[in-house]
Design an enzyme around this catalytic site. Sequence first.
Site, PDB file in Angstrom:
ATOM      1  N   ASN A 170       0.738  -1.217  -0.203  1.00 29.25           N
ATOM      2  CA  ASN A 170       0.108   0.112  -0.036  1.00 29.25           C
ATOM      3  C   ASN A 170       0.856   1.172  -0.161  1.00 29.25           C
ATOM      4  O   ASN A 170       0.318   2.340  -0.668  1.00 29.25           O
ATOM      5  CB  ASN A 170      -0.934   0.051   1.147  1.00 29.25           C
ATOM      6  CG  ASN A 170      -1.768   1.158   1.286  1.00 29.25           C
ATOM      7  OD1 ASN A 170      -2.735   1.417   0.429  1.00 29.25           O
ATOM      8  ND2 ASN A 170      -1.422   2.054   2.274  1.00 29.25           N
ATOM      9  N   ASP A 229       1.107   6.700   0.198  1.00 30.87           N
ATOM     10  CA  ASP A 229       0.636   5.770  -0.371  1.00 30.87           C
ATOM     11  C   ASP A 229       0.987   5.501  -1.948  1.00 30.87           C
ATOM     12  O   ASP A 229       1.204   6.315  -2.647  1.00 30.87           O
ATOM     13  CB  ASP A 229      -0.940   5.702  -0.666  1.00 30.87           C
ATOM     14  CG  ASP A 229      -1.739   5.058   0.476  1.00 30.87           C
ATOM     15  OD1 ASP A 229      -1.014   5.544   1.707  1.00 30.87           O
ATOM     16  OD2 ASP A 229      -2.630   4.597   0.509  1.00 30.87           O
ATOM     17  N   ASP A 260      -0.273  -6.607   3.920  1.00 29.22           N
ATOM     18  CA  ASP A 260      -0.655  -5.626   4.819  1.00 29.22           C
ATOM     19  C   ASP A 260      -1.546  -4.523   4.008  1.00 29.22           C
ATOM     20  O   ASP A 260      -1.464  -4.377   2.913  1.00 29.22           O
ATOM     21  CB  ASP A 260       0.768  -4.848   5.220  1.00 29.22           C
ATOM     22  CG  ASP A 260       0.509  -3.681   6.316  1.00 29.22           C
ATOM     23  OD1 ASP A 260       0.158  -4.129   7.503  1.00 29.22           O
ATOM     24  OD2 ASP A 260       0.818  -2.503   5.768  1.00 29.22           O
ATOM     25  N   HIS A 264      -6.645  -1.018   1.547  1.00 29.83           N
ATOM     26  CA  HIS A 264      -6.483   0.144   1.439  1.00 29.83           C
ATOM     27  C   HIS A 264      -5.685   0.691   0.262  1.00 29.83           C
ATOM     28  O   HIS A 264      -5.348   1.741  -0.157  1.00 29.83           O
ATOM     29  CB  HIS A 264      -5.622   1.002   2.481  1.00 29.83           C
ATOM     30  CG  HIS A 264      -6.352   0.970   3.614  1.00 29.83           C
ATOM     31  ND1 HIS A 264      -7.215   1.796   3.638  1.00 29.83           N
ATOM     32  CD2 HIS A 264      -6.202   0.259   4.747  1.00 29.83           C
ATOM     33  CE1 HIS A 264      -7.855   1.858   5.099  1.00 29.83           C
ATOM     34  NE2 HIS A 264      -7.232   0.771   5.917  1.00 29.83           N
ATOM     35  N   GLU A 301      -4.603  -8.798   5.267  1.00 31.34           N
ATOM     36  CA  GLU A 301      -5.211  -8.014   6.322  1.00 31.34           C
ATOM     37  C   GLU A 301      -6.362  -7.036   5.793  1.00 31.34           C
ATOM     38  O   GLU A 301      -6.013  -6.008   5.178  1.00 31.34           O
ATOM     39  CB  GLU A 301      -4.071  -6.924   6.867  1.00 31.34           C
ATOM     40  CG  GLU A 301      -4.678  -6.271   8.019  1.00 31.34           C
ATOM     41  CD  GLU A 301      -3.854  -4.986   8.519  1.00 31.34           C
ATOM     42  OE1 GLU A 301      -3.783  -4.747   9.683  1.00 31.34           O
ATOM     43  OE2 GLU A 301      -3.137  -4.467   7.775  1.00 31.34           O
TER      44      GLU A 301
END
Length: 576
Positions: A170, A229, A260, A264, A301
């Site tokens: 991410n 990001d 991870d 997002h 996640e």
Amino acid sequence: MTHRPRRPIAAILLAILVAGCAPTSSPKPSAVDVAPSDGTPSASVAGLPCDATPASSGPSSAESPWWRDRVFYEVFVRSFADSDGDGIGDLRGLTERLDYLNDGDPATSDDLGVTALWLMPVAESPSYHGYDVTDYDVIEPDYGTAEDFRALMTAAHERGIDVVVDLVLNHTSVDHPWFQDARTPGSAHDDWYVWSDTEPHVSGPGGNEVWHRDGDRWYYGYFWEGMPDLNVENPAVTAALDGVAAYWLQDLGVDGFRLDAAKHLIEDGSTLENTPQTKAWLQGFRDRVEAIDPDALLVGEVWDATSVSSEYVRDGALDMTFAFGLAGSTISGVRFGDPASLAVAQAEVDAAYPEGGFASFLTNHDQDRSFDQLGRDGPSAKAAATLLLTGNGVPFVYYGEEIGLRGRKPDERIRTPLAWDANPPGYGFTSGTPWEAMAEGVDTANIAAETSDPTSLLSRYRALIALRTAHPALRDGELIPVESSVPGVYAYLRHDTTETVAVVINLSKTPVSDVSLRLESGPLCGSMTATTLLADGDADGVGPLAGNATGGFDAWAIGSLAARDSLIVSIEPSAP
Ligand code: CA
């Protein structure tokens, strides 16, 4: 793949029987007499329970992906074992201590018995935790070298342990050369990150600022300004990340990735998580990873409600996601003695996830230690361990959880060095000074002390993992809720085509007596032999078990259970 030996079940069962898997008052598992057949339908096949619900069984293990059978252990390398005395855990330290996790010998029972590892980030990073990477293709120098990593992989595979590593797609560190270049508008890496010429005024769910000023522009960094990001919608970024995955799979030999912050990856205006673009990107990434290694695991996640985290598995974006909802309900169910909310959460994951599609756990590196959340109560920690390791997810144990390592946030305090013995200042973790002060309580909560104590939490984890390894139904059988006559008692069956195991836990804070269990209908029939596999207390109260006409049982006497007591019983058809 030749490097995935499976432990011979019979040898493990023998080891359990020899060692005695009930570490408390029962010296040996005791067979319980059963009543003669009461004339219920005798459709049982010799040696197998008759199956009143033919569609109930899971796929055979031959068809299951490798991770389905495993018990994972989450390792923070910095805190596991230090090989060179600098106070920082490292890859050589982990390799030297692998026998603690699994010595590869099914005949021994003094290892934990885990069969897979998740390593928190081991790529180069300026932070202690490693979630802000500066070079994806370099091992963090504090931890060692690529050669050290390959040696770890070899030693792990020799023991039947597969290894997945954290992959942080991410975002990078602000110190990553990609971002440093991107800070110059029009540079080669400019659109590798997400920029705006005007301030977007978008806040994260916690009210935190997600856009950060740099010169005349703003960049997007969901978690904090130190972790910008990546713009994974840029094909050049996607290609670079594909290359990272290929390097770890092919050159370093890992067996998969824990992704991870998977939800997002791609934001869309004010929608910062779970966008369709994110799932589509992950579907493509998964296809490309499988083209490199068809057996590679992608566990993500997706810290969200079960209905949301399960979508990633249902949609084929990830192999598994962590069941955060079930984890929270497991902790609170034990803490507050509340089987009802636990049963609801269990039913929800069962309904939402495709078979084998969720990773179960109690806590991870982002949460207060389970031992603290459970009131630093040993029996509660054992009850939670029973739920985790007899449940129907793929279980993940956070390092130290098995010894009751303590810790509450800030984050460094839930990631403290593992205590191997009671000798300060290094407690067996290091010959020097630990990078972070040890947790409270390590004078008694350490591996050496708990190894020599058959009633310890560590001994319970070893016994539970050995049981899970020995009993296929505990790994991939159906989970069937069972009614209890006494509030506060949580009970279920794990059932596959070969066996049935009953799990009974008194979650209440008081002893209970005259417990009886009822299953209106199910996969059992006829008379059965119940054999206690693990019992905290006296299992003499477990009575005979006779099936009813609908594959269940009407009243199975369990007897008394002390507060937080666990009872695990194997159910087999009686010999005709
Ligand atoms: Ca070191």
